[in-house]
Design a protein around this motif. Structure first.
Motif, short mmCIF file in Angstrom:
data_model
loop_
_atom_site.label_atom_id
_atom_site.label_comp_id
_atom_site.label_asym_id
_atom_site.label_seq_id
_atom_site.Cartn_x
_atom_site.Cartn_y
_atom_site.Cartn_z
N TRP A 116 0.86 -1.18 0.00
CA TRP A 116 0.00 0.00 0.00
C TRP A 116 0.90 1.23 0.00
O TRP A 116 1.54 1.54 0.99
N THR A 117 0.94 1.93 -1.13
CA THR A 117 1.91 3.02 -1.28
C THR A 117 1.30 4.41 -1.12
O THR A 117 2.01 5.41 -1.29
N ARG A 118 0.02 4.48 -0.79
CA ARG A 118 -0.57 5.79 -0.48
C ARG A 118 -0.30 6.06 1.01
O ARG A 118 -1.19 6.00 1.86
N LEU A 119 0.97 6.35 1.27
CA LEU A 119 1.47 6.31 2.64
C LEU A 119 2.49 7.42 2.86
O LEU A 119 3.37 7.66 2.02
N VAL A 120 2.37 8.09 4.00
CA VAL A 120 3.34 9.09 4.43
C VAL A 120 3.85 8.67 5.81
O VAL A 120 3.06 8.35 6.70
N ARG A 121 5.16 8.67 5.95
CA ARG A 121 5.77 8.40 7.25
C ARG A 121 6.26 9.71 7.85
O ARG A 121 6.87 10.52 7.15
N CYS A 122 6.02 9.89 9.13
CA CYS A 122 6.36 11.15 9.79
C CYS A 122 7.16 10.88 11.06
O CYS A 122 6.86 9.95 11.80
N MET A 123 8.17 11.71 11.29
CA MET A 123 8.92 11.67 12.55
C MET A 123 8.76 13.01 13.25
O MET A 123 9.43 13.98 12.93
N PRO A 124 7.82 13.11 14.19
CA PRO A 124 7.65 14.35 14.96
C PRO A 124 8.56 14.33 16.19
O PRO A 124 9.33 13.39 16.39
N ASN A 125 8.46 15.34 17.01
CA ASN A 125 9.17 15.32 18.29
C ASN A 125 8.26 15.86 19.39
O ASN A 125 7.18 16.38 19.13
N THR A 126 8.71 15.73 20.64
CA THR A 126 7.81 16.03 21.76
C THR A 126 7.39 17.49 21.87
O THR A 126 6.28 17.74 22.39
N PRO A 127 8.17 18.48 21.43
CA PRO A 127 7.65 19.86 21.50
C PRO A 127 6.38 20.07 20.66
O PRO A 127 5.71 21.10 20.81
N ALA A 128 6.03 19.10 19.82
CA ALA A 128 4.74 19.17 19.11
C ALA A 128 3.59 19.23 20.11
O ALA A 128 2.51 19.75 19.78
N LEU A 129 3.80 18.72 21.30
CA LEU A 129 2.75 18.71 22.32
C LEU A 129 2.35 20.12 22.75
O LEU A 129 1.27 20.33 23.30
N ILE A 130 3.23 21.11 22.49
CA ILE A 130 2.88 22.50 22.80
C ILE A 130 2.85 23.33 21.51
O ILE A 130 2.95 24.56 21.55
#
Length: 277
Positions: A116-130
């Motif tokens: 299934w290639t309709r796919l995005v992988r994301c690497m966020p970080n913890t400051p996203a919480l604010i």
């Protein structure tokens, strides 16, 4: 991009909560969000916002255009396989689970020989919480330009976004911004301890350290000059800053940071291989 988004969060923890806070009422309504989580108290909190909830994947997933997998890596394979029966041709899958490659997830979603290639992988970080995060994104070939735009808008709800080309580069993102807050916290701890050692109180050292880091970061972001020039402007020949930098450079501080990031990237690649088994 003009149509209202319909979203399913598989995993309703902190990162999903942060994303929803940036989206509900701005890009979608609460009725457009569906949350799947095994933890009933978590679901109860979501239900108070007016979203639909379920303790296991259900047919509601079929009506949600965007699925966001926000579970711990060790649970991702089971979550993907349990959701797979509800995939539709227009479903955009976004994974924010650390350490598992887009290629592996695509195989889990699509089955043998039908990734299934309709796919995005994301690497966020913890400051996203604010709302002050930094996320790296990469897309497989099946993701359209509109899919990429949707994914970018979703992650921009919690901070800055950078696109990369491969899982290997996502591992580099992991080493820089994903793990980066821990490096910063360690540096702050060291500044505070240093201030206390030199005679300041705990509160004094903490206030000065936090304000210094915040001010220096904002100055770097707003200035048109390079970091090297900004550093040189603080450093008078034979002065206090020069004495401090001589110690850091003598201990090969830049090389230590690079070695630490290399170790993080290598571990990210190792985890990806382990989870793929």
């Amino acid at each position: 991009m003009n149509q209202e988004l319909t979203i399913a969060f598989i995993g309703g923890g902190n990162m999903a909560t942060a994303l929803a806070a940036g989206l509900i009422g701005k890009r979608c309504g609460a009725h457009d969000v569906h949350v799947v989580d095994v933890n009933q108290p978590v679901l109860d909190k979501w239900a108070q916002q007016g979203v639909t909830t379920a303790s296991a994947p259900d047919a509601v997933l079929s009506s949600r255009r965007v699925w966001i997998f926000a579970v711990k890596p060790q649970y991702l394979k089971a979550a993907v396989e349990s959701c797979r029966p509800y995939l539709q041709d227009d479903t955009l899958v976004i994974s924010i689970a650390a350490g598992i490659s887009a290629e592996t997830i695509s195989q889990w979603l699509g089955g043998a020989g039908r990734p299934w290639t309709r796919l995005v992988r994301c690497m966020p970080n913890t400051p996203a919480l604010i709302g002050s995060g930094a996320s790296g994104l990469m897309a497989l070939d099946g993701a359209s330009e509109d899919d990429r735009a949707v994914a970018q808008q979703l992650m921009r709800a919690v901070g800055e976004v950078v696109w990369v080309q491969s899982d290997a580069q996502i591992d580099a993102v992991t080493a820089l911004s994903g793990s980066g807050p821990a490096y910063v916290f360690l540096f702050l701890e060291s500044l505070i301890k240093g201030g206390i050692y030199l005679g300041l109180s705990d509160d004094q050292a903490r206030t000065l350290a936090l304000a210094t880091l915040n001010g220096a970061t904002q100055l770097a972001a707003l200035s048109h000059e390079s970091l090297a020039v900004l550093r040189e402007r603080v450093t008078s020949r034979g002065g206090t800053t020069a004495a401090a930098l001589d110690v850091l450079n003598g201990k090969e501080f830049p090389a230590i940071v690079q070695q630490a990031m290399q170790a993080a990237r290598e571990r990210a690649a190792e985890l990806s291989s382990e989870f793929a088994k």
